[in-house]
Write an enzyme that holds these catalytic residues in place. Structure first.
Site, PDB file in Angstrom:
ATOM      1  N   GLU A  91       0.834  -1.215   0.000  1.00  0.00           N
ATOM      2  CA  GLU A  91       0.000   0.000   0.000  1.00  0.00           C
ATOM      3  C   GLU A  91       0.867   1.261   0.000  1.00  0.00           C
ATOM      4  OE1 GLU A  91      -4.038  -0.608   2.198  1.00  0.00           O
ATOM      5  OE2 GLU A  91      -2.541  -1.718   3.315  1.00  0.00           O
ATOM      6  N   GLU A 144      -4.797  -8.829   3.848  1.00  0.00           N
ATOM      7  CA  GLU A 144      -5.448  -8.384   5.092  1.00  0.00           C
ATOM      8  C   GLU A 144      -6.753  -9.114   5.405  1.00  0.00           C
ATOM      9  OE1 GLU A 144      -2.939  -4.806   3.882  1.00  0.00           O
ATOM     10  OE2 GLU A 144      -4.059  -6.379   2.867  1.00  0.00           O
TER      11      GLU A 144
END
Length: 723
Positions: free
Chosen positions: A115, A135
């Site tokens: 990210e 995640e």
């Protein structure tokens, strides 16, 4: 201890190299995130810095956010411990920076690591770097803007697929799809990245802010269609996991209202998910799986594992051939022994079929399969046993037969050889009773099919040496099993804990509850199938044998139902002959068979439990509780007797051995979520109403009355430890 630090060096070319250092995977711990913010601010201030390259030390970019922080949030419920990364760091500091930032990615960029890389203005990668957003497998979603930037860089379909499956891609595929700008050899990575950053600064290369891109999203109607299909898939495949749908909602928000609105919604959704029971359960299992490798007085006394190169497997049936398959896939040579050439050939053919099955499912290359199969040799006597490092006996559950085999292998094998049995119920002291080398006797309890199921229960007696346990733990890891060390008792940890599972289902059957309703509800709870379908699958012979073992060991809490005997008498044997509680036809799903109802009525006549002969009225929740609370109750006895090292080991064993849903954290963790008080009062009520089978254990009663979690360690005084 290596230093947790972010460093910055400015070169004569005007490029600042910012490096993350937090071994082993450069996790984004809170001090690292603070360090990144400081270094970027400094680079922006300095006139001698034209551009920036961000990288990770020792050949790894970053493995993502430090999930120890999640654990702390779960313990105290305080989400203020989560730093503001998505808006303050990735969006405002990195993406909207006044100087270009290039990510130089090597090894891996996972979760928050990817990210942050996506917030940069370009990504240069070394070959075979892993890129992914896993995640959702921890009950949350990407929380540093990943739900918004990945679809914009990669395309919506592929981005959704990567997030929902938590599976990484390699940098080569990333380059093809547009996530990576260039792939260069590791030794040139920094040089090329520096030049790329300067080229952006000097307008020779485009300055791309991922959040502002829309070219890969497609039209609104196309995006809505992709999201609709993804939602339908999720409802079917992950019905109990809120993070999947939440992730799709957040992606949609960004497509409709723009990337920044999506980032804001992502932060809000992430903060809600991180305190959910699902996240608590998945994070608990994540850490619990890492804890199983720590065994007091085995892994902490300076012993080194010995190399196990050659293993003999005795018995080529379903278990023996599965164990042999697992070993050769782990590059360990196998000698497979059978009593005659017909059985031996059948065993070898089963191993071949197992390996060919992996090739067909693209899990193994053809050339690799040939090499693997060349590592197994079939024999009919013990002459090949003279240089084996371990023997695993996998014959039928028969005490005299096992004792005879152990006496023979003690003579035939070298003195260092580990003598293991794959028994699932028999006391190990009985198996090794007749031999001298009792320190080498150990249980290696695999779960069926042995080359597929991930759990290995390592059963130790009071005499098993620490070296033998350590060696077997190491073999377990080599063959990609999770080894859990347990004590010696009937059924060991997993089968012992779950023996009330089927019995609870039988009691409900005798109380007039529809068996197909029970199976449906247990499947909805998250187990792969209900107790009756599981019985069909395992075969009734297994059910009778195991039932007999437990009835002998625990007569005070065994419910004896005639149902299995009646099914066998009526010509049924579950999936084995296509007829059980369900009908099994090749190529179609199991179908409930209404013709079992008269058999059930006959069983109910023989053992009448229904009050006044009428079926009980019961809610869906009560059905799940009446089946699973007795399992928690037995888990309490296993904990009290010290059969496992720690409660979380039993959680791992229940998830990997019995397919208890990982998002519920394992059997003990789930018991604590529900609450010991509620479990205790329910069991007490049912034991008075229906059967002694439900009688709460002393351990459960104490924990409930003193408001102590079931998972809290035993005090040294109360433990009658077997370990």
């Amino acid at each position: 201890m290596a230093e947790v630090i972010v460093t910055m060096e400015v070169g004569s070319d005007g490029v600042a190299l910012i490096t993350i250092s937090n071994p082993p995977v450069n996790a984004l711990a809170v001090p690292i995130l603070g360090g990144l913010k400081d270094k970027f601010a400094e680079a922006m201030r300095r006139d001698d810095v034209k551009a920036i390259v961000l990288t990770g030390k020792n050949g790894r970019f970053s493995g993502g956010f430090d999930i120890n922080v999640f654990q702390r949030v779960h313990q105290n419920g305080d989400i203020s411990q989560l730093p503001d990364v998505s808006v303050a760091l990735v969006t405002n500091t990195i993406e909207d920076a006044k100087k270009p930032i290039v990510a130089a990615v090597q090894g891996l960029a996972l979760g928050g690591g990817l990210e942050i890389a996506m917030g940069c203005h370009a990504r240069i990668a070394a070959p075979k770097a892993q890129l992914g957003l896993p995640e959702l497998s921890l009950g949350v979603m990407p929380g540093f803007g990943g739900t918004q930037r990945l679809p914009r860089l990669l395309g919506l379909s592929k981005a959704i697929d990567m997030m929902l499956t938590s599976k990484p891609i390699l940098s080569e595929e990333g380059k093809k799809l547009g996530l990576i700008d260039a792939i260069v050899p590791p030794q040139e990575l920094l040089k090329v990245s520096r030049q790329w950053a300067l080229d952006i600064a000097e307008a020779r290369k485009p300055w791309v802010r991922a959040l502002h891109r829309t070219d890969k999203i497609g039209s609104l109607s196309e995006a809505r269609e992709i999201l609709k299909n993804a939602r339908q898939l999720v409802k079917r495949t992950a019905p109990n996991m809120p993070q999947h749908l939440a992730c799709l909602d957040v992606i949609e928000e960004g497509i409709i209202h723009g990337g920044y609105a999506g980032v804001l919604k992502e932060v809000k959704a992430f903060n809600e998910l991180v305190v959910s029971d699902t996240s608590k359960g998945l994070v608990h299992v994540f850490f619990a799986q890492r804890a199983i490798s720590k065994v007091p007085n085995v892994t902490d006394i300076g012993l080194k594992p010995r190399t196990v190169k050659k293993v003999a497997v005795i018995g080529g049936g379903l278990m023996g051939s599965g164990i042999a398959t697992a070993l050769i896939l782990g590059n360990i040579s196998v000698v497979l022994k059978e009593i005659n050439s017909e059985y031996l050939l059948k065993g070898i053919k089963t191993i071949e079929a197992n390996v060919r099955g992996l090739v067909a499912r693209k899990k193994l290359a053809q050339a690799q399969a040939e090499k693997v199969l060349s590592m197994v040799k079939g024999v009919l006597d013990y002459s090949e046993f003279r240089d084996v490092d371990m023997v695993i006996e996998a014959v039928i559950e028969n005490v005299p037969l096992k004792q005879k085999i152990f006496s023979e292998i003690e003579k035939a094998c070298p003195p260092h050889c580990i003598l293991a049995t794959n028994t699932s119920t028999i006391d190990l002291n009985l198996v090794g009773e007749k031999i001298k080398s009792q320190d080498r006797v150990v249980g290696a309890h695999f779960f069926s099919p042995a080359h597929v199921m991930p759990l290995l229960e390592i059963v130790r007696t009071e005499k098993t040496s620490a070296q033998v346990i350590l060696d077997l733990m190491t073999v377990g890891k080599i063959i990609k099993k999770a080894p859990v060390v347990v004590g010696n008792c009937t059924g060991f940890a997993v089968n012992r804990t779950f023996f009330p599972y089927t019995q609870g289902a039988h009691i409900l059957l005798h109380l007039g509850v529809d068996l197909f309703r029970i199976d449906r509800l247990i499947s909805s709870f998250g187990l792969p199938m209900g107790p009756f379908q599981l019985q069909d699958l395992a075969g009734y012979g297994v059910a009778l044998a195991v039932g007999k073992e437990f009835a002998t060991a625990f007569p005070d809490r065994t419910f004896r139902s005639p149902i299995i005997d009646l099914l066998i008498k009526s010509g049924r044997n579950g999936k084995n002959n296509g007829k059980g509680y369900y009908l099994y036809e090749k190529g179609s799903k199991p179908k409930p068979d209404p013709q079992v109802f008269p058999i059930i009525e006959e069983a109910k006549r023989l053992v009448n439990l229904t009050p006044g002969g009428k079926p009980i009225s019961i809610t869906d929740q009560e059905i799940v509780e009446m089946i699973l609370f007795p399992v928690v109750n037995e888990a309490c006895r296993v904990l009290e007797e010290g059969v496992v090292v720690r409660a979380s080991d039993l959680d791992v064993a229940s998830v990997l051995g019995m397919s208890f849903p990982s998002y519920r954290g394992g059997i003990v963790f789930w018991g604590d979520l529900v609450g010991a008080k509620h479990i205790y009062t329910s069991l007490k009520k049912w034991s008075e109403q229906y059967s002694n089978f439900y009688k709460p254990s002393r351990f459960l009663e104490e924990r409930a009355k003193n408001s102590v979690p079931l998972s809290a360690p035993l005090s040294s005084t109360s433990s009658r430890a077997r370990l």
